[in-house]
Design an enzyme around this catalytic site. Sequence first.
Site, PDB file in Angstrom:
ATOM      1  N   ARG A  28       0.812  -1.230   0.000  1.00 47.67           N
ATOM      2  CA  ARG A  28       0.000   0.000   0.000  1.00 47.67           C
ATOM      3  C   ARG A  28       0.842   1.274   0.000  1.00 47.67           C
ATOM      4  NH1 ARG A  28      -1.816  -3.712  -1.016  1.00 47.67           N
ATOM      5  NH2 ARG A  28      -3.559  -4.869  -0.127  1.00 47.67           N
ATOM      6  N   GLU A  48      -3.713   3.740   6.326  1.00 44.25           N
ATOM      7  CA  GLU A  48      -3.584   3.413   4.901  1.00 44.25           C
ATOM      8  C   GLU A  48      -4.152   4.573   4.088  1.00 44.25           C
ATOM      9  OE1 GLU A  48      -4.835  -0.563   3.724  1.00 44.25           O
ATOM     10  OE2 GLU A  48      -5.672   0.245   1.858  1.00 44.25           O
ATOM     11  N   SER A  76     -10.369   0.063   4.110  1.00 39.17           N
ATOM     12  CA  SER A  76      -9.518  -0.104   5.299  1.00 39.17           C
ATOM     13  C   SER A  76      -8.884   1.224   5.689  1.00 39.17           C
ATOM     14  CB  SER A  76      -8.403  -1.108   5.024  1.00 39.17           C
ATOM     15  OG  SER A  76      -8.959  -2.366   4.781  1.00 39.17           O
TER      16      SER A  76
HETATM   17  C1  LIG Z   1     -15.550   0.093  -0.252  1.00 34.24           C
HETATM   18  C2  LIG Z   1     -14.047   0.191  -0.439  1.00 34.24           C
HETATM   19  C3  LIG Z   1     -13.308  -0.973  -0.578  1.00 34.24           C
HETATM   20  C4  LIG Z   1     -11.925  -0.896  -0.749  1.00 34.24           C
HETATM   21  N1  LIG Z   1     -11.201  -2.054  -0.884  1.00 34.24           N
HETATM   22  C5  LIG Z   1      -9.875  -1.985  -1.092  1.00 34.24           C
HETATM   23  C6  LIG Z   1      -9.106  -3.185  -1.252  1.00 34.24           C
HETATM   24  O1  LIG Z   1      -9.611  -4.296  -1.215  1.00 34.24           O
HETATM   25  N2  LIG Z   1      -7.772  -3.050  -1.465  1.00 34.24           N
HETATM   26  C7  LIG Z   1      -7.156  -1.832  -1.525  1.00 34.24           C
HETATM   27  O2  LIG Z   1      -5.943  -1.773  -1.725  1.00 34.24           O
HETATM   28  N3  LIG Z   1      -7.867  -0.693  -1.370  1.00 34.24           N
HETATM   29  C8  LIG Z   1      -9.194  -0.741  -1.158  1.00 34.24           C
HETATM   30  N4  LIG Z   1      -9.905   0.416  -0.998  1.00 34.24           N
HETATM   31  C9  LIG Z   1      -9.207   1.721  -1.065  1.00 34.24           C
HETATM   32  C10 LIG Z   1      -9.129   2.320  -2.479  1.00 34.24           C
HETATM   33  O3  LIG Z   1     -10.241   1.926  -3.263  1.00 34.24           O
HETATM   34  C11 LIG Z   1      -7.842   1.959  -3.207  1.00 34.24           C
HETATM   35  O4  LIG Z   1      -6.701   2.393  -2.521  1.00 34.24           O
HETATM   36  C12 LIG Z   1      -7.835   2.570  -4.628  1.00 34.24           C
HETATM   37  O5  LIG Z   1      -6.767   2.049  -5.353  1.00 34.24           O
HETATM   38  C13 LIG Z   1      -7.723   4.086  -4.614  1.00 34.24           C
HETATM   39  O6  LIG Z   1      -7.967   4.544  -5.935  1.00 34.24           O
HETATM   40  P1  LIG Z   1      -8.605   5.980  -6.202  1.00 34.24           P
HETATM   41  O7  LIG Z   1      -8.663   6.178  -7.650  1.00 34.24           O
HETATM   42  O8  LIG Z   1      -9.882   6.126  -5.462  1.00 34.24           O
HETATM   43  O9  LIG Z   1      -7.477   6.894  -5.548  1.00 34.24           O
HETATM   44  P2  LIG Z   1      -7.695   8.242  -4.718  1.00 34.24           P
HETATM   45  O10 LIG Z   1      -8.322   7.916  -3.397  1.00 34.24           O
HETATM   46  O11 LIG Z   1      -8.358   9.262  -5.554  1.00 34.24           O
HETATM   47  O12 LIG Z   1      -6.177   8.639  -4.476  1.00 34.24           O
HETATM   48  C14 LIG Z   1      -5.324   7.827  -3.693  1.00 34.24           C
HETATM   49  C15 LIG Z   1      -3.904   8.373  -3.847  1.00 34.24           C
HETATM   50  O13 LIG Z   1      -3.471   8.163  -5.185  1.00 34.24           O
HETATM   51  C16 LIG Z   1      -3.143   9.408  -5.807  1.00 34.24           C
HETATM   52  N5  LIG Z   1      -3.569   9.340  -7.192  1.00 34.24           N
HETATM   53  C17 LIG Z   1      -4.839   9.118  -7.657  1.00 34.24           C
HETATM   54  N6  LIG Z   1      -4.832   9.108  -9.000  1.00 34.24           N
HETATM   55  C18 LIG Z   1      -3.562   9.371  -9.389  1.00 34.24           C
HETATM   56  C19 LIG Z   1      -2.920   9.509 -10.665  1.00 34.24           C
HETATM   57  N7  LIG Z   1      -3.587   9.372 -11.829  1.00 34.24           N
HETATM   58  N8  LIG Z   1      -1.584   9.779 -10.688  1.00 34.24           N
HETATM   59  C20 LIG Z   1      -0.886   9.916  -9.530  1.00 34.24           C
HETATM   60  N9  LIG Z   1      -1.433   9.792  -8.304  1.00 34.24           N
HETATM   61  C21 LIG Z   1      -2.763   9.508  -8.242  1.00 34.24           C
HETATM   62  C22 LIG Z   1      -3.885  10.476  -5.011  1.00 34.24           C
HETATM   63  O14 LIG Z   1      -3.260  11.737  -5.110  1.00 34.24           O
HETATM   64  C23 LIG Z   1      -3.800   9.887  -3.608  1.00 34.24           C
HETATM   65  O15 LIG Z   1      -2.543  10.151  -3.020  1.00 34.24           O
HETATM   66  C24 LIG Z   1     -11.293   0.367  -0.793  1.00 34.24           C
HETATM   67  C25 LIG Z   1     -12.046   1.546  -0.662  1.00 34.24           C
HETATM   68  C26 LIG Z   1     -13.424   1.449  -0.481  1.00 34.24           C
HETATM   69  C27 LIG Z   1     -14.217   2.717  -0.356  1.00 34.24           C
END
Ligand SMILES: Cc1cc2nc3c(=O)[nH]c(=O)nc-3n(C[C@H](O)[C@H](O)[C@H](O)COP(=O)(O)OP(=O)(O)OC[C@H]3O[C@@H](n4cnc5c(N)ncnc54)[C@H](O)[C@@H]3O)c2cc1C
Length: 292
Positions: free
Chosen positions: A165, A287, A216
Amino acid sequence: MLEGLKTQIHLSTFTTWKIGGFAQYLVEPNLYESIEAVRWADNNKLSVYFLGNGSNILIDDTGLPGLVIVTRNSLMGLRREADYIIAESGVFLPHLSKFAAREGFSGFEFLIGIPGTVGGAIAMNAGLTVFRPREMTAIVQDFDVLNLDGSIETLTMDDVNAEYRHTDLLDGKRLILQARFRLDEAGDPTEIKRNTFEHLAERKRKQPLDKPTAGSTFKSPPGSKGAGWYIEQSGLKGFQVGGARVSPVHANWIENLGSATAADVRNLIDHIQATVDKRMSISLEPEVIFLS
Ligand SMILES: Cc1cc2nc3c(=O)[nH]c(=O)nc-3n(C[C@H](O)[C@H](O)[C@H](O)COP(=O)(O)OP(=O)(O)OC[C@H]3O[C@@H](n4cnc5c(N)ncnc54)[C@H](O)[C@@H]3O)c2cc1C
């Protein structure tokens, strides 16, 4: 002025926690407009923030002073080229999972229940520690990033020191534009689809998917027990600060009961860390990413 630039946009609709102050500026660019956007911010000496689906971030109540670049509605290209899938950074992970299944790519099943984008998942090295453990490093071949000076380079997960992560991309200095995913294991699309939906059903049984959360809250500490186990053993299941509550379903998830502020969530996180440290001698590391 930058094409498509919006001002004073409330960010709560851009996060799964439904929390966040205002963005000073916000843009949802395509590949070419992304280059103009970072150059515009650079010329105007503005901070830049990247948002995918906002499913792993807590945005401060005071908002984000600078330019917020959101990918989820504009960087959505997805195609197959020989033994690779090319996905732009705003592609929704469940969509990529289904596309991979249709194309007979096995190993993308774990993405079906992660409500993030390709860019967010690469930056986080998202994945699973339960069910069938797997993370982005297993499927990403390489990806293109846009540096804040407008230059573009191609990197691998090793180049950004991917670990559990975390990657160096979380420093917010490079925008992931698109990624190339490899075909490691070919499979029968019908069987892959069945495995994918079995995995999704399992998640639905064990996680509070009907509430606004960020999944998480804390990383799993070393050892066999997850963060949720320690939080539950510390008597915190259901504990509430303002509108934020430790989920009664899964103690490592924090629910917004409707009126939670970022301060409520921060205070609850601090309280959980202090209590688990005192009662279980375990240090929990968030996380979720804090943006301010
Ligand atoms: C219901 C639920 C279930 C989940 N289950 C999991 C799971 O099983 N496993 C897991 O690992 N996570 C899980 N997550 C957390 C999350 O979905 C993941 O970490 C996901 O990969 C985040 O993606 P995002 O596009 O929403 O990123 P964001 O939340 O928008 O951003 C996360 C980080 O990435 C950066 N970022 C986003 N896009 C870019 C880009 N294009 N270039 C550079 N940096 C960028 C942002 O600046 C920030 O620092 C869950 C969340 C929820 C709400």
